[in-house]
Design a protein around this motif. Structure first.
Motif, PDB file in Angstrom:
ATOM      1  N   THR A 111      80.819 -51.581  30.072  1.00 17.73           N
ATOM      2  CA  THR A 111      81.491 -51.094  28.862  1.00 17.73           C
ATOM      3  C   THR A 111      81.942 -49.649  29.006  1.00 17.73           C
ATOM      4  OG1 THR A 111      79.437 -50.310  27.856  1.00 17.73           O
ATOM      5  CG2 THR A 111      80.060 -52.611  27.448  1.00 17.73           C
ATOM      6  N   ARG A 112      81.365 -48.936  29.995  1.00 18.87           N
ATOM      7  CA  ARG A 112      81.645 -47.514  30.228  1.00 18.87           C
ATOM      8  C   ARG A 112      81.309 -46.674  29.010  1.00 18.87           C
ATOM      9  NH1 ARG A 112      85.096 -50.605  32.612  1.00 18.87           N
ATOM     10  NH2 ARG A 112      86.637 -50.567  30.935  1.00 18.87           N
ATOM     11  N   ARG A 113      80.238 -47.062  28.337  1.00 26.22           N
ATOM     12  CA  ARG A 113      79.701 -46.328  27.199  1.00 26.22           C
ATOM     13  C   ARG A 113      78.202 -46.087  27.394  1.00 26.22           C
ATOM     14  NH1 ARG A 113      82.712 -45.429  22.712  1.00 26.22           N
ATOM     15  NH2 ARG A 113      84.699 -46.541  22.512  1.00 26.22           N
ATOM     16  N   VAL A 114      77.656 -45.164  26.598  1.00 25.15           N
ATOM     17  CA  VAL A 114      76.247 -44.805  26.719  1.00 25.15           C
ATOM     18  C   VAL A 114      75.365 -46.005  26.395  1.00 25.15           C
ATOM     19  CG1 VAL A 114      74.416 -43.351  25.754  1.00 25.15           C
ATOM     20  CG2 VAL A 114      76.654 -42.381  26.229  1.00 25.15           C
ATOM     21  N   ASP A 115      74.367 -46.199  27.220  1.00 27.67           N
ATOM     22  CA  ASP A 115      73.406 -47.271  27.008  1.00 27.67           C
ATOM     23  C   ASP A 115      72.352 -46.811  26.007  1.00 27.67           C
ATOM     24  OD1 ASP A 115      72.242 -49.768  27.492  1.00 27.67           O
ATOM     25  OD2 ASP A 115      70.930 -48.964  29.042  1.00 27.67           O
ATOM     26  N   LYS A 116      72.207 -47.550  24.907  1.00 28.89           N
ATOM     27  CA  LYS A 116      71.190 -47.304  23.878  1.00 28.89           C
ATOM     28  C   LYS A 116      71.287 -45.900  23.258  1.00 28.89           C
ATOM     29  CE  LYS A 116      67.908 -50.534  25.984  1.00 28.89           C
ATOM     30  NZ  LYS A 116      68.773 -50.885  27.117  1.00 28.89           N
ATOM     31  N   PRO A 117      72.398 -45.582  22.593  1.00 26.51           N
ATOM     32  CA  PRO A 117      72.544 -44.269  21.948  1.00 26.51           C
ATOM     33  C   PRO A 117      71.653 -44.120  20.710  1.00 26.51           C
ATOM     34  CG  PRO A 117      74.382 -45.672  21.374  1.00 26.51           C
ATOM     35  CD  PRO A 117      73.577 -46.437  22.395  1.00 26.51           C
ATOM     36  N   LEU A 118      71.339 -42.877  20.360  1.00 25.95           N
ATOM     37  CA  LEU A 118      70.523 -42.568  19.181  1.00 25.95           C
ATOM     38  C   LEU A 118      71.408 -42.265  17.980  1.00 25.95           C
ATOM     39  CD1 LEU A 118      67.970 -40.062  20.779  1.00 25.95           C
ATOM     40  CD2 LEU A 118      67.661 -42.522  20.430  1.00 25.95           C
ATOM     41  N   PRO A 155      70.474 -35.087  31.448  1.00 26.37           N
ATOM     42  CA  PRO A 155      70.007 -34.413  30.230  1.00 26.37           C
ATOM     43  C   PRO A 155      71.094 -34.381  29.162  1.00 26.37           C
ATOM     44  CG  PRO A 155      69.461 -33.131  32.183  1.00 26.37           C
ATOM     45  CD  PRO A 155      70.383 -34.224  32.635  1.00 26.37           C
ATOM     46  N   SER A 156      70.691 -34.540  27.904  1.00 26.61           N
ATOM     47  CA  SER A 156      71.657 -34.599  26.802  1.00 26.61           C
ATOM     48  C   SER A 156      71.015 -34.063  25.534  1.00 26.61           C
ATOM     49  CB  SER A 156      72.114 -36.039  26.580  1.00 26.61           C
ATOM     50  OG  SER A 156      72.798 -36.181  25.351  1.00 26.61           O
ATOM     51  N   VAL A 157      71.692 -33.102  24.881  1.00 20.74           N
ATOM     52  CA  VAL A 157      71.179 -32.615  23.605  1.00 20.74           C
ATOM     53  C   VAL A 157      71.457 -33.619  22.490  1.00 20.74           C
ATOM     54  CG1 VAL A 157      71.421 -30.198  24.269  1.00 20.74           C
ATOM     55  CG2 VAL A 157      73.273 -31.308  23.018  1.00 20.74           C
ATOM     56  N   VAL A 158      72.392 -34.528  22.710  1.00 22.62           N
ATOM     57  CA  VAL A 158      72.730 -35.522  21.701  1.00 22.62           C
ATOM     58  C   VAL A 158      71.816 -36.736  21.805  1.00 22.62           C
ATOM     59  CG1 VAL A 158      74.531 -37.071  20.832  1.00 22.62           C
ATOM     60  CG2 VAL A 158      75.132 -34.771  21.603  1.00 22.62           C
ATOM     61  N   TYR A 159      71.662 -37.270  23.001  1.00 24.80           N
ATOM     62  CA  TYR A 159      70.926 -38.528  23.174  1.00 24.80           C
ATOM     63  C   TYR A 159      69.578 -38.383  23.868  1.00 24.80           C
ATOM     64  CZ  TYR A 159      75.497 -40.499  22.057  1.00 24.80           C
ATOM     65  OH  TYR A 159      76.684 -40.806  21.434  1.00 24.80           O
ATOM     66  N   GLY A 160      69.215 -37.190  24.265  1.00 20.10           N
ATOM     67  CA  GLY A 160      67.969 -37.005  25.011  1.00 20.10           C
ATOM     68  C   GLY A 160      68.213 -37.122  26.496  1.00 20.10           C
ATOM     69  N   SER A 161      68.715 -38.261  26.907  1.00 16.37           N
ATOM     70  CA  SER A 161      69.178 -38.467  28.279  1.00 16.37           C
ATOM     71  C   SER A 161      70.247 -39.544  28.248  1.00 16.37           C
ATOM     72  CB  SER A 161      68.029 -38.871  29.203  1.00 16.37           C
ATOM     73  OG  SER A 161      67.504 -40.133  28.832  1.00 16.37           O
ATOM     74  N   VAL A 162      71.075 -39.550  29.280  1.00 19.12           N
ATOM     75  CA  VAL A 162      72.237 -40.441  29.272  1.00 19.12           C
ATOM     76  C   VAL A 162      72.304 -41.255  30.548  1.00 19.12           C
ATOM     77  CG1 VAL A 162      74.761 -40.502  29.420  1.00 19.12           C
ATOM     78  CG2 VAL A 162      73.670 -39.074  27.717  1.00 19.12           C
ATOM     79  N   ARG A 163      72.548 -42.532  30.369  1.00 24.73           N
ATOM     80  CA  ARG A 163      73.035 -43.383  31.437  1.00 24.73           C
ATOM     81  C   ARG A 163      74.071 -44.305  30.813  1.00 24.73           C
ATOM     82  NH1 ARG A 163      68.615 -46.910  34.137  1.00 24.73           N
ATOM     83  NH2 ARG A 163      67.429 -44.970  34.031  1.00 24.73           N
ATOM     84  N   PHE A 164      74.989 -44.779  31.619  1.00 24.14           N
ATOM     85  CA  PHE A 164      76.092 -45.585  31.099  1.00 24.14           C
ATOM     86  C   PHE A 164      75.931 -47.041  31.499  1.00 24.14           C
ATOM     87  CE2 PHE A 164      77.850 -41.349  31.094  1.00 24.14           C
ATOM     88  CZ  PHE A 164      78.636 -41.326  29.954  1.00 24.14           C
ATOM     89  N   ASP A 165      76.427 -47.911  30.633  1.00 22.08           N
ATOM     90  CA  ASP A 165      76.626 -49.299  30.999  1.00 22.08           C
ATOM     91  C   ASP A 165      77.935 -49.341  31.789  1.00 22.08           C
ATOM     92  OD1 ASP A 165      77.532 -51.946  31.109  1.00 22.08           O
ATOM     93  OD2 ASP A 165      76.640 -52.464  29.179  1.00 22.08           O
ATOM     94  N   PRO A 166      77.904 -49.637  33.079  1.00 19.50           N
ATOM     95  CA  PRO A 166      79.137 -49.572  33.878  1.00 19.50           C
ATOM     96  C   PRO A 166      80.181 -50.606  33.483  1.00 19.50           C
ATOM     97  CG  PRO A 166      77.319 -50.463  35.176  1.00 19.50           C
ATOM     98  CD  PRO A 166      76.734 -49.990  33.887  1.00 19.50           C
TER      99      PRO A 166
END
Length: 393
Positions: A365-372, A352-363
């Motif tokens: 790049t170690r960054r959020v996959d498809k950020p808003l 759960p994420s108030v910023v992105y809705g929900s979060v999963r990472f690209d392992p």
């Protein structure tokens, strides 16, 4: 000789007894038992600015952390252990972040680290965290190279390589700007962002007619603004933080430059409005988080934040809140071992994420996959959702 030793021993024993009676020395049998590790706090280190030019960002972080900690610990903490934060003031100075990184790396109680604020300050410390096998979680670090130091360096911040095309879409595609001048803070983050914006704007059919760099402590931008005016731009883009962005906007309006201003999301702060006053009216920016977002997860967070602090959260308090809740989720699922935290970030899904809705990472790049990201404009002295096809001067 033996008698002397006996008398000496008696004297020492008597002295210790007196000191014990006075509370200066505690007899061995009265020492407290060792703490139960199962009840010891789970400790996260934070490196960030509590003083210095970026102190406002650190203050906003602290509010987000405190609310998240309250909620995590009310819900039982981490398998019954309280979650705590050790916040060290870095002033976002690379020399300080390196010293803090060494301190955290050497402390086995620290299971993960959050921060620092600027990418340059964070990246100076990244090799220390990587070598120590301690996750460095840079939740405001947008430099595309930030996570490339190694597999213990992670971020849920929008990458500059993603953010600048989003900003170019707003400036060129949505607002119709074709001749753009950029003013940018002359540090690694600013230069990289400027170059990425220029590339994205050109790809969308706009021309970069001028680019003016400035130093972090600069206050008088009039010479740069004269050069900007002479390029004949139909729009001005700021790659700035809130304080310098507000000052530049004030001075460009005083100089008679009425062109639309589009600013990087780093200006999204109540301080930008406070420092800029009427001059920042109609400034455009983008942000991953906006308290006016109708999503229930956002509105629930806003309600809790307002109840605690009496003001709405901004991008930086929400990012801190989000980052701490995310790490709490990962630690609950994967354990308090430093390596387990790294592995948990790679496998967490739909957190759960108030910023992105929900979060999963690209392992990789170690960054959020498809950020808003959300488009905003300053209207009537406040940030508002942008809903128009064209900028107003």
């Amino acid at each position: 000789m033996l008698a002397l030793l006996v008398r000496s021993a008696a004297l020492v024993t008597g002295t210790l007894s007196v000191l014990a009676a006075l509370g200066v020395v505690q007899p061995a049998f009265s020492q407290a038992p060792p703490a139960d590790p199962a009840k010891e706090p789970v400790l996260l280190g934070v490196s960030g600015p509590l003083t210095g030019p970026y102190a406002q960002y650190g203050a906003q972080w602290q509010r987000g952390f405190d609310l998240a900690l309250e909620q995590v610990n009310t819900a039982g903490g981490i398998q019954g252990r309280p979650l705590r934060v050790q916040f060290e003031d870095s002033q976002s100075d690379p020399k300080q972040t390196v010293a803090i990184a060494r301190k955290f790396a050497a402390d086995p109680r620290i299971v993960a680290e959050l921060g620092d604020f600027t990418s340059a300050a964070s990246m100076a410390a990244s090799p220390i965290y990587q070598n120590a096998g301690l996750v460095q979680f840079g939740f405001t670090n947008s430099h595309p190279d930030f996570t490339r130091t190694g597999d213990f360096i992670w971020s849920n911040a929008l990458n500059q390589a993603e953010e600048m095309p989003v900003l170019a879409d707003y400036a060129v595609t949505a607002l119709g700007l074709k001749r753009i001048a950029v003013l940018f803070i002359n540090n690694d983050w600013g230069r990289t962002s400027k170059d990425l914006f220029a590339k994205a704007a050109k790809e969308r059919g706009a021309e970069l007619v001028g680019a003016e760099g400035y130093l972090a402590d600069e206050k008088d931008f009039r010479s740069a603004l004269v050069r900007v005016r002479d390029t004949g731009p139909d729009g001005i883009v700021l790659v700035s933080y809130y304080a310098d962005g507000a000052q530049i906007t004030r001075q460009l309006r005083e100089a008679g430059l009425a062109q639309p201003v589009v600013a990087a999301g780093s200006v999204y702060s109540p301080k930008f409005l406070e420092l800029g006053g009427a001059a920042v009216e109609n400034v455009h920016t983008t942000t991953p988080f906006f308290p006016g977002d109708p999503r229930p997860v956002v509105q629930g967070f806003v309600k809790d934040y307002v109840a605690k602090y009496g003001v709405e959260p901004d991008a930086y308090s929400s990012r801190a809140y989000d980052a701490l809740l995310l790490l709490a989720t990962v630690i609950r699922q994967s354990g308090t071992n430093r390596t387990a935290v790294r592995d948990g970030l790679a496998t967490v899904k739909d957190a759960p994420s108030v910023v992105y809705g929900s979060v999963r990472f690209d392992p990789q790049t170690r960054r959020v996959d498809k950020p808003l990201s959300t488009r905003l404009v300053v209207r009537n002295g406040a940030f508002a959702l942008w809903d128009g096809p064209k900028a107003s001067n």
